[in-house]
Design a protein around this motif. Sequence first.
Motif, PDB file in Angstrom:
ATOM      1  N   LYS A  36      18.442  -1.532   2.461  1.00 57.36           N
ATOM      2  CA  LYS A  36      17.592  -2.464   3.196  1.00 57.36           C
ATOM      3  C   LYS A  36      16.171  -1.933   3.331  1.00 57.36           C
ATOM      4  O   LYS A  36      15.193  -2.671   3.136  1.00 57.36           O
ATOM      5  N   ALA A  37      16.035  -0.652   3.641  1.00 58.80           N
ATOM      6  CA  ALA A  37      14.704  -0.055   3.783  1.00 58.80           C
ATOM      7  C   ALA A  37      13.975  -0.022   2.448  1.00 58.80           C
ATOM      8  O   ALA A  37      12.757  -0.259   2.379  1.00 58.80           O
ATOM      9  N   ALA A  38      14.707   0.272   1.369  1.00 60.60           N
ATOM     10  CA  ALA A  38      14.087   0.308   0.045  1.00 60.60           C
ATOM     11  C   ALA A  38      13.594  -1.074  -0.367  1.00 60.60           C
ATOM     12  O   ALA A  38      12.496  -1.220  -0.925  1.00 60.60           O
ATOM     13  N   ARG A  39      14.377  -2.097  -0.098  1.00 61.20           N
ATOM     14  CA  ARG A  39      13.965  -3.465  -0.427  1.00 61.20           C
ATOM     15  C   ARG A  39      12.713  -3.873   0.347  1.00 61.20           C
ATOM     16  O   ARG A  39      11.802  -4.502  -0.195  1.00 61.20           O
ATOM     17  N   LYS A  40      12.676  -3.519   1.610  1.00 65.00           N
ATOM     18  CA  LYS A  40      11.532  -3.878   2.440  1.00 65.00           C
ATOM     19  C   LYS A  40      10.271  -3.217   1.919  1.00 65.00           C
ATOM     20  O   LYS A  40       9.205  -3.845   1.830  1.00 65.00           O
ATOM     21  N   GLN A  41      10.363  -1.936   1.542  1.00 63.69           N
ATOM     22  CA  GLN A  41       9.205  -1.228   1.009  1.00 63.69           C
ATOM     23  C   GLN A  41       8.765  -1.830  -0.321  1.00 63.69           C
ATOM     24  O   GLN A  41       7.557  -1.951  -0.598  1.00 63.69           O
ATOM     25  N   TYR A  42       9.732  -2.223  -1.158  1.00 62.19           N
ATOM     26  CA  TYR A  42       9.394  -2.812  -2.457  1.00 62.19           C
ATOM     27  C   TYR A  42       8.688  -4.156  -2.277  1.00 62.19           C
ATOM     28  O   TYR A  42       7.677  -4.429  -2.933  1.00 62.19           O
ATOM     29  N   GLN A  43       9.220  -4.996  -1.419  1.00 63.82           N
ATOM     30  CA  GLN A  43       8.599  -6.303  -1.191  1.00 63.82           C
ATOM     31  C   GLN A  43       7.177  -6.160  -0.669  1.00 63.82           C
ATOM     32  O   GLN A  43       6.279  -6.908  -1.063  1.00 63.82           O
ATOM     33  N   LEU A  44       6.968  -5.211   0.219  1.00 68.15           N
ATOM     34  CA  LEU A  44       5.636  -4.998   0.767  1.00 68.15           C
ATOM     35  C   LEU A  44       4.682  -4.517  -0.318  1.00 68.15           C
ATOM     36  O   LEU A  44       3.528  -4.990  -0.404  1.00 68.15           O
ATOM     37  N   ALA A  45       5.130  -3.591  -1.155  1.00 69.90           N
ATOM     38  CA  ALA A  45       4.287  -3.090  -2.239  1.00 69.90           C
ATOM     39  C   ALA A  45       3.964  -4.201  -3.238  1.00 69.90           C
ATOM     40  O   ALA A  45       2.820  -4.317  -3.709  1.00 69.90           O
TER      41      ALA A  45
END
Length: 754
Positions: free
Chosen positions: A157-166
Amino acid sequence: MMALDSSPALHLCRQRFRRGRIPKHLLLESPVKSRRWRQYILGVLLLPLLVLFIAFADSVRAEDDYQWQTRHQEKGGDLFFLDDSGRRAPALHMSSDFNVEINGMVAEITLQQRFKNQGKQWLEAVYVFPMDEQAAIGAMQMRVGDRLIKGKIKEKKAARKQYQLARKRGQKAALSEQQRANLFTQRVANIAPGEEIEVELKVVQSVNLRDFPEQGGLQFSLRIPSTLTPRYMPGQVLRNPSTPSELKLDHHGWAQATTQVPDASDISPPMVASNEIVNPMSLHISLDAGLPLARVESPSHKLSVRKLDKRHQIGLANGVAAMDRDVILQWSPNPSSQPRAALFRQSKEQNDYAMVMLLPPQTLASAIPREVIFIIDTSGSMDGESIIQAKAALSTAIQQMGDGNRFNIIEFNSNYRMFSSNPLFMNQRNRQQALDFVASLHSGGGTEMLPALREALQGKPVEGFLKQVVFITDGSVGNEAELFREIHKLLGDSRLFTVGIGSAPNGFFMRKAAEFGRGSHRYISRLDQVEDEMGHLFSQLAAPVLRDVRIQWPEHLKVNALPENISDLYMGEAVLIQAKLTEKNASQVMDGNVIIRGQLAAQAWQQTISLAALADRQHRGLSNLWGRKKIAQLEDEKTLGRDPSAVKAEVLKIALAEQLLSPYTSFIAVEEKISRPMTAVSDRVAVPNQLPKGSAKPAVAKVQQKTAMAYPKTALGWELKLYQSLLMLLLCALVYVAFHFGSQGMSFARAETK
């Protein structure tokens, strides 16, 4: 006047008029006979109309799915541009390089995936790709030009959130996720026009080992998947699928979420049917078997092999190849140097890891009577060479089965059909009828495995017979966990053996179904392998099984060994035990013996391995293999009913500690600087996989068959069909009422006229 009224002629006319006059209470009714035959005709006409309407609705949906997929096959992604000659060309080019180093029983793979934007717009690439079901991905990095960004392991979940933001900010980012044990997704955001981005994955997987005494001894092999067979998604379509526990990314697959496969869109990449190289691959293998080799070969690809000192340097004969089949490498040692057991070790930080290789005894006892139930997959995904191989495998098995044993055959696609209502004794007459039955089979329809499995497993064999189920399939389904639960629930004293068919079978299903079924698995990728592979299988079925296998480690070592419960061992099949030696003195004190015990028929069996004699070399990657095995064991517990939240917590702990990709962890790499201007638009491209070699190409004439195989289940769901049926019934009622009162009105009008 009276004389006139009493005349005979006038009286006769009055009698005739009275006979022809209709009574007043019948004036509004139509003649009974006339009404009935009209109702019969109306019913006969409306019934097929109802059936045709529902079938037409399904075919329209199937056609829609087919047209959707056809567009993706035609384009090979979502975005095209015109080159200088005016021809359409894909905006995104993807290639893969496999660099493999094999030491003993461990293969370390460096997979480089290159994504090049040949278009004029910014792109995000989404690529679903297969790996071996036992492979452990332990590192990821992204390369942009001369800049290298190392990936970090994080909770999904944290990895997805960081990817979407980037992605939103315009930063270059790569996200690696696991969808199944053998299926992964790579996303790369903000690829500039003309730019190439490389994602590198570090993978560790164990080498497979089998024993063929009649062919000279041991055979080592490594299987590297490069494409996948499109999976069938059973269940009803979910209109509003929700995943509250995870941050949802954009859909990229052709399939819609269903009640049985809620992540269907994540495991259904677009597929390309082409004889050309769509996504090229290169292969470079450095092999150190640790033993003198008699031969190195591949049944899947033409190779170039050079021997340098103790190593063999292996590559593709043509340099590159299409990613349309699994890469299979096989090597065999000289007969004079064939071990029956071995131990490999790795020291890493404060822990030691070990892998024990064990081959069961070859001694054969007298054969016991068997009841063999054959299940053959005849669904649409088996169309082409796969159904030919499957029928050949089943025919070979029937011919090899000895008289006096019992057997039956179940074929399945959208439904299942049995050769006989009950198992029959094998004799000349029944054998020929069974062969005729197999010859009549053809592929088509969906892959509804569950009913066929239930039918095969639930019946009890005749007393004195050992029940064995042989399942011949490509395993192209998305509801694996449900099938594993059912196998575990219904297995009893039976044993399940899987035979993987085709050039890119679902290895995860094959291996795990056999594990839950306490049997073994094998693959058949070419017709010329059928006779040998089925011969080996029947040798296993007739051989005694090594049961109750236990491993005893030296008392001074604390060991976490996997699997905790070793399954039955069959002739020719090796078992690999992964172990974590938790005591710090393991590196210093590797003396004593590892003792393997088991029960062979009615006799006790034992084998001893000296730690000091065999643990003389360090092997990288064993820690990753142990972590992967531990995660798989925990996932099995979840499949069998353990609390998912408890399993997730344990998996997260292991995956983060061992730095492994898992169902709950992902690798994320983000470049700090912003590359894409906020005013520039970025399009998403679903990178296609190439259909497996030998698969039948989709055709408009086979829409129903193909959509059932490779695309979402074309049925509209029972709810919508119910609404359609009710609507049609209402329409029929209205037509009937209109027809009924129309007939009465016509009858009344005729009566008034008269």
